[in-house]
Design a protein around this motif. Sequence first.
Motif, short mmCIF file in Angstrom:
data_model
loop_
_atom_site.label_atom_id
_atom_site.label_comp_id
_atom_site.label_asym_id
_atom_site.label_seq_id
_atom_site.Cartn_x
_atom_site.Cartn_y
_atom_site.Cartn_z
N ALA A 1 -9.50 -7.29 -19.72
CA ALA A 1 -10.50 -6.97 -18.83
C ALA A 1 -11.87 -6.83 -19.59
O ALA A 1 -12.97 -7.29 -19.33
CB ALA A 1 -10.23 -5.64 -17.78
N ALA A 2 -11.68 -6.04 -20.70
CA ALA A 2 -12.77 -5.61 -21.87
C ALA A 2 -13.34 -6.87 -22.34
O ALA A 2 -14.30 -7.33 -22.51
CB ALA A 2 -12.27 -4.69 -22.83
N GLY A 3 -12.35 -7.79 -22.80
CA GLY A 3 -12.77 -9.07 -23.21
C GLY A 3 -13.69 -10.08 -22.37
O GLY A 3 -14.35 -10.78 -22.60
N GLY A 4 -12.94 -10.13 -21.08
CA GLY A 4 -13.69 -10.68 -20.11
C GLY A 4 -14.99 -10.42 -19.87
O GLY A 4 -16.00 -11.22 -19.72
N GLY A 36 -21.51 -19.15 -2.26
CA GLY A 36 -20.80 -17.72 -2.12
C GLY A 36 -21.74 -16.59 -3.08
O GLY A 36 -21.93 -16.78 -3.92
N SER A 37 -22.15 -15.66 -2.13
CA SER A 37 -23.11 -14.55 -2.66
C SER A 37 -22.31 -13.41 -3.35
O SER A 37 -22.47 -12.33 -3.01
CB SER A 37 -24.00 -14.15 -1.67
OG SER A 37 -25.14 -13.30 -2.39
N VAL A 38 -21.48 -13.94 -4.46
CA VAL A 38 -20.80 -12.89 -5.06
C VAL A 38 -21.03 -12.92 -6.78
O VAL A 38 -21.54 -13.86 -7.05
CB VAL A 38 -19.16 -12.94 -4.81
CG1 VAL A 38 -18.93 -12.60 -3.29
CG2 VAL A 38 -19.04 -14.48 -4.98
N GLY A 39 -20.29 -12.04 -7.60
CA GLY A 39 -20.58 -11.99 -8.76
C GLY A 39 -19.56 -12.63 -9.81
O GLY A 39 -18.48 -12.84 -9.01
N ARG A 40 -19.45 -12.73 -10.79
CA ARG A 40 -18.50 -13.38 -11.75
C ARG A 40 -17.71 -12.17 -12.42
O ARG A 40 -16.72 -12.59 -13.18
CB ARG A 40 -18.97 -14.42 -12.76
CG ARG A 40 -20.07 -13.97 -13.53
CD ARG A 40 -20.76 -15.20 -14.21
NE ARG A 40 -21.72 -14.63 -15.28
CZ ARG A 40 -22.87 -15.25 -15.47
NH1 ARG A 40 -23.25 -16.33 -15.00
NH2 ARG A 40 -23.62 -14.72 -16.70
N GLU A 41 -17.87 -10.86 -12.36
CA GLU A 41 -17.39 -9.89 -13.12
C GLU A 41 -15.82 -9.80 -12.79
O GLU A 41 -15.00 -9.32 -13.56
CB GLU A 41 -18.17 -8.57 -13.43
CG GLU A 41 -17.97 -7.47 -12.43
CD GLU A 41 -18.11 -7.86 -11.02
OE1 GLU A 41 -17.71 -7.42 -9.98
OE2 GLU A 41 -19.12 -8.81 -10.78
N GLY A 42 -15.87 -9.64 -11.40
CA GLY A 42 -14.47 -9.23 -10.80
C GLY A 42 -13.43 -10.33 -11.21
O GLY A 42 -12.46 -10.23 -11.58
N PRO A 43 -13.79 -11.67 -11.10
CA PRO A 43 -12.90 -12.69 -11.28
C PRO A 43 -12.56 -12.64 -13.11
O PRO A 43 -11.32 -12.73 -13.11
CB PRO A 43 -13.63 -13.86 -10.90
CG PRO A 43 -14.57 -13.55 -9.95
CD PRO A 43 -14.99 -12.18 -10.21
N ILE A 44 -13.58 -12.49 -13.68
CA ILE A 44 -13.30 -12.50 -15.20
C ILE A 44 -12.41 -11.22 -15.52
O ILE A 44 -11.48 -11.36 -16.64
CB ILE A 44 -14.50 -12.77 -16.13
CG1 ILE A 44 -14.16 -13.34 -17.44
CG2 ILE A 44 -15.14 -11.53 -16.18
CD1 ILE A 44 -13.48 -14.44 -17.58
N VAL A 45 -12.51 -10.32 -14.88
CA VAL A 45 -11.51 -8.99 -15.08
C VAL A 45 -10.19 -9.43 -14.91
O VAL A 45 -9.43 -9.15 -15.48
CB VAL A 45 -12.03 -7.83 -14.48
CG1 VAL A 45 -10.90 -6.67 -14.37
CG2 VAL A 45 -13.36 -7.38 -15.12
N GLN A 46 -10.12 -10.07 -13.60
CA GLN A 46 -8.58 -10.55 -13.36
C GLN A 46 -8.08 -11.61 -14.09
O GLN A 46 -6.87 -11.42 -14.26
CB GLN A 46 -8.74 -10.92 -11.71
CG GLN A 46 -7.36 -10.52 -11.07
CD GLN A 46 -7.56 -10.84 -9.69
OE1 GLN A 46 -8.58 -11.11 -8.83
NE2 GLN A 46 -6.40 -10.58 -8.79
N ILE A 47 -8.86 -12.48 -14.27
CA ILE A 47 -8.77 -13.56 -15.18
C ILE A 47 -8.13 -12.94 -16.59
O ILE A 47 -6.72 -13.40 -17.05
CB ILE A 47 -9.76 -14.47 -15.49
CG1 ILE A 47 -9.78 -15.41 -14.27
CG2 ILE A 47 -9.14 -15.54 -16.65
CD1 ILE A 47 -11.02 -16.04 -13.89
N GLY A 48 -8.93 -12.28 -17.26
CA GLY A 48 -8.46 -11.71 -18.66
C GLY A 48 -7.37 -10.85 -18.42
O GLY A 48 -6.53 -10.75 -19.26
#
Length: 562
Positions: free
Chosen positions: A153-156, A115-127
């Motif tokens: 979100a900031a920590g992620g 999948g050609s996507v990034g990891r910032e959106g998921p880690i924001v939602q996770i954090g």
Amino acid sequence: MVLAVVVGAGAGGGSVVFRWCIETFTRLFSGHADYAASPGSGNPYVPWLGPYFVLLVPVLGGLLYGPLVHRFAKEARGHGVPEVMLAVAQRGGRISPKVAVVKTLASALTIGSGGSVGREGPIVQIGSALGSTLGRVTKVTEGRMKLLVACGAAGGIAATFNAPLAGVFFAMELITGTFSTEAFGATVLASVTASVIGRAAFGDVAFLSLPDFHVDHLVQYGLFALLGIVAAVIGVGFARFLYAVEDACDWLWRGPEWLRPAVGGLLLGLVLLALPEMYGVGYPVLEKATGGGYAIGFLLVLLAGKMLATSLTIGIGGSGGVFAPSLFIGAMLGAAYGIGAHDLLPGTAGAVGAYALVGMGAVFAGAARAPITAVVILFELTGAYSIILPLMLAIVLATATSRLLSHETVYTLKLRRRGIDLDGPAPGARIGSQQVGTVMEPLPSPLPSSASLPDAAHLLSLSGHGALPVVDEAGAYVGVVTAQAVAEALAEQPQAAPARVGQLAEPPAAVVADQPLAQALHSLLSAAGTGVPVLDRAHGEPVGWLSHQSALRAVQAHAATA
């Protein structure tokens, strides 16, 4: 403060687990640590398939994360940030705790399987889910709950990208939309804590390894400015194309939603076969482009390919962010632009890599309209301070151009398409849907601009309002004067204090009679006094007065008719 540190630690630990899952699934599906670093090679686990294995891995990944998301957390689908923004704006910061687990697995499977996507959106939602869960466990107030979501979100962001400052500004600029001492302090604590954990796990290294760039000629500033405008067009175009592809996928698919990622994975596999550089996040390709490793024609192919691959990944139901793809698109645009500028002005244009770096920030700013975050995150991700002036110039121009081209951003457009207005009332809210004209009070008697300060103080003390409108000699509205402003002026030395009310009058944010009350409340809450004038949209003259009491009377009226 303690809760912010705990949330930061949780987000830092979550980012470590998330990145480990991505690396594990990428190696499991492709046989490489990052397939984008060796595009077109075969999978050592199935060497007889050669490069054609990329046709199958998106299907296999879809068979795993499709049922997972559909069964346990549908909000884990997509890029994640809009859902967090909605939770903060209209749901009191409440996010289901299972989102953290489902989002981790679904996004790691999506990225690991091509999948050609990034990891910032998921880690924001996770954090953010971790922060919301801790807030509910400790029974904090709604305001603190929202702040803990922002801390997550900031920590992620901080831990995942080794960018503590960018994490803070991302949370305040995009998640909460407010800047305050308390919010800044809490998000800094969370960001620093997460960064310490992230650096212990991943090392203290910059996102990209680039040489120092310098601006050697004033003409280059003009070239960077033009790049910022072009990048805004590309950023807005990327957002529109993303949702156009998603609409097309919605229109075409008629089967069960849990099967959609697997069937759509066939199309994604064809894209990966034709352009294997699109596999996963694509950081190796991005770094090679900034180093001048591609010709201008192939850079444009990579730009278009990333837009298609990312849009298709999200459209078929994949889980992942759009921040990294916007950086990728910006790098391809900037590198191609830099090569073209260098060919036209060989002795003036400067290094191609500088344009790629500026293009990264400008496209993100054009798509997300978050200029502070764009400047800070590009500086931290690259460590290239020497390019900060053209970076700031291009990003500000990209943001301004984007605002002219589109009211929505890549994040808010997703919500708007679902009928959700972050500035409007939450569904079922008892206040917000009414028009201002139906709840406003009569306009208080205005003060003449020529009135002296003692006279104004006397009239304000009798009015029952903390502010009054001011009119000039011709009776035209000029602004509002607050009791606080008059009191402060009277406390100054006579030679320094203003002599007349007109010198203190300032127009507040415009509130019009046919405006929804939910939007007007933002202006009312930010006003210095206890109310704001309501203006006639056609002539800009005050026709009423909106106060906190009149807004609360709307609640009473709603309850009486319910």
